[in-house]
Design an enzyme around this catalytic site. Structure first.
Site, PDB file in Angstrom:
ATOM      1  N   LYS A 158       0.883  -1.173   0.000  1.00  0.00           N
ATOM      2  CA  LYS A 158       0.000   0.000   0.000  1.00  0.00           C
ATOM      3  C   LYS A 158       0.918   1.220   0.000  1.00  0.00           C
ATOM      4  O   LYS A 158       0.836   2.104   0.867  1.00  0.00           O
ATOM      5  CB  LYS A 158      -0.926  -0.068   1.227  1.00  0.00           C
ATOM      6  N   ASP A 186      -2.503 -12.336   5.035  1.00  0.00           N
ATOM      7  CA  ASP A 186      -3.537 -13.071   5.765  1.00  0.00           C
ATOM      8  C   ASP A 186      -4.847 -13.002   4.975  1.00  0.00           C
ATOM      9  O   ASP A 186      -5.526 -14.014   4.743  1.00  0.00           O
ATOM     10  CB  ASP A 186      -3.703 -12.412   7.147  1.00  0.00           C
ATOM     11  N   ASP A 205      -6.468 -15.993   2.062  1.00  0.00           N
ATOM     12  CA  ASP A 205      -7.793 -16.587   2.262  1.00  0.00           C
ATOM     13  C   ASP A 205      -8.682 -16.344   1.046  1.00  0.00           C
ATOM     14  O   ASP A 205      -9.449 -17.220   0.634  1.00  0.00           O
ATOM     15  CB  ASP A 205      -8.478 -16.007   3.506  1.00  0.00           C
ATOM     16  N   ASP A 227      -5.550  -3.043  -2.398  1.00  0.00           N
ATOM     17  CA  ASP A 227      -6.975  -2.971  -2.751  1.00  0.00           C
ATOM     18  C   ASP A 227      -7.191  -3.437  -4.183  1.00  0.00           C
ATOM     19  O   ASP A 227      -8.121  -4.201  -4.480  1.00  0.00           O
ATOM     20  CB  ASP A 227      -7.530  -1.553  -2.528  1.00  0.00           C
TER      21      ASP A 227
END
Ligand code: NAD
Length: 366
Positions: A194, A250, A254, A226
């Site tokens: 980011k 993390d 997923d 994002d």
């Protein structure tokens, strides 16, 4: 000559003992087939350890792991331990194990098995052929940065604080694992950060960019987190290897896992600079189905295959397991979590038995 290895087994909580039993039986069988001898040492972790010793990671468990060639973990956690103070919670045991073994790199493959394309919630043309490896930094970043805590300000307000911090060395060592991993795959690495907002991400981007000159055969790109999340859902096939920090990893790992539609199928590996690696399924302890013989043992079995491949450098044995899993799925064997409407679902034990049958009859090379 028979090669010998010491493997620490951490069954943990919930469905852990059920799926671990299947993986151990498979390892024993493949050991016989490939002339490997395993010495298994079981140890307590998570809720099971809290109940017996009062601590989620007893010192003897860490010692057993350190003295092993590789560690196979099932899963930890459950509702009954959720109200304990943070230091006594099952998750603290897992964080302690990763830190104690200095496992700074987490490798999370998300590959769509052709037999399970329809289990994904995305369209067939979007997910067919997806094969992504997410390399997540595991021992730094916002989960460990100081200061952290819930403080009271001068005006009496409570304030929760965590700190996202990475040193150049931490970025370089995960970067190198990622470049090496990409090199063994399709040679494309996407670094996610980011950097438009966070200074820590700017350093991340600078260091990863600098490393690229040591890996001219790897094509490096960068994405903001994002946008990366959006691209994973829009066109996941554009990704080969992704490298990112602890928090972003993390979440993205997923999301990548769910592209496959089957959390019960996904293994992971955590490795350090030296010492034993930790191999475990991506899913948790599934307390909602624990003790009911309904768990899918395949993520655990595929974690054992990763252990053989990356932990013990026994790729022929790993191949045998992975091929047996593919053949089973090809023949229509399913547990409830991956069964389509109308397909018969096997329980955990029966799936394990079918897998062993497959291993016993399959030829070494097919
Ligand atoms: P979970 O992965 O345990 O379960 C999510 C859903 O997936 C549940 O419906 C569960 O039944 C299903 N599921 C998971 N694994 C399955 C399998 N092998 N076969 C069939 N179905 C499966 O996640 P959760 O419910 O968010 O967490 C439950 C507990 O697990 C919590 O205590 C959490 O802290 C812990 N947890 C542990 C780990 C770990 O050990 N690494 C990871 C995630 C969550």
């Amino acid at each position: 000559m028979t090669e010998q290895f010491r493997i620490a087994l951490l069954p943990g909580d919930g469905i852990g003992p059920e799926i671990m039993a299947v993986a151990v039986a498979v390892l024993e069988q493949v050991g016989q087939l490939c002339d490997l001898k395993f010495e298994f040492r079981a140890a307590l972790i998570g809720g099971a350890a809290i109940d017996q010793t009062g601590q989620p990671l007893p010192p003897e468990t860490l010692e057993t792991c350190r003295q092993s060639d590789a560690v196979l973990l099932a899963a930890i956690g459950g509702y009954q331990w959720d109200a304990l103070p943070r230091q006594q919670r099952p998750e603290t045991g897992l964080l302690g194990l990763r830190a104690g073994l200095e496992l700074f790199a987490n490798l999370r493959p998300a590959r769509i098995l052709p037999q399970l394309v329809d289990a994904s919630s995305l369209k067939r043309e979007v997910v067919e052929g997806v094969d992504i490896m997410v390399v997540r930094e595991l021992t730094g970043g916002i989960y460990f940065g100081q200061p952290k805590g819930i403080f009271t300000t001068e005006t009496g307000q409570q304030r929760g604080v965590n700190t996202m911090a990475y040193s150049a060395d931490e970025i370089d060592r995960i970067g190198r694992v990622a470049f090496e991993t990409a090199r063994q795959r399709q040679g494309r690495l996407c670094s996610v950060d980011k950097a438009n907002v966070l200074e820590v991400s700017q350093l991340w981007r600078d260091r990863i960019t600098a490393l690229a000159s040591d890996y001219p055969d790897v094509e490096l790109s960068h994405l903001y987190v994002d946008n990366a999340a959006m691209q994973l859902l829009r066109w996941p096939k554009q990704f080969d290897t992704i490298v990112t920090g602890n928090l972003f990893g993390d979440i993205l790992s997923d999301a990548a896992a769910m592209l496959t539609g089957s959390i019960g199928m996904l293994p992971s590996a955590s490795v350090g600079a030296s010492g034993p690696g930790l191999f475990e399924p991506v899913h948790g302890s599934a307390p909602d189905i624990a003790g009911q013989d309904r768990a899918n043992p395949l993520a655990q079995v595929l974690s054992a295959a990763l252990l053989l491949r990356y932990g013990l450098q026994q790729s022929a044995a790993a191949d045998r397991i992975e091929r047996a899993v593919s053949s089973l799925l090809e023949q229509g064997y399913r547990t409830a979590d991956i069964a389509a409407a109308g397909q018969t679902a096997l329980g955990c034990r029966a799936m394990g038995e079918a897998l062993q049958q497959q291993l016993a009859t399959a030829l070494p090379q097919s």
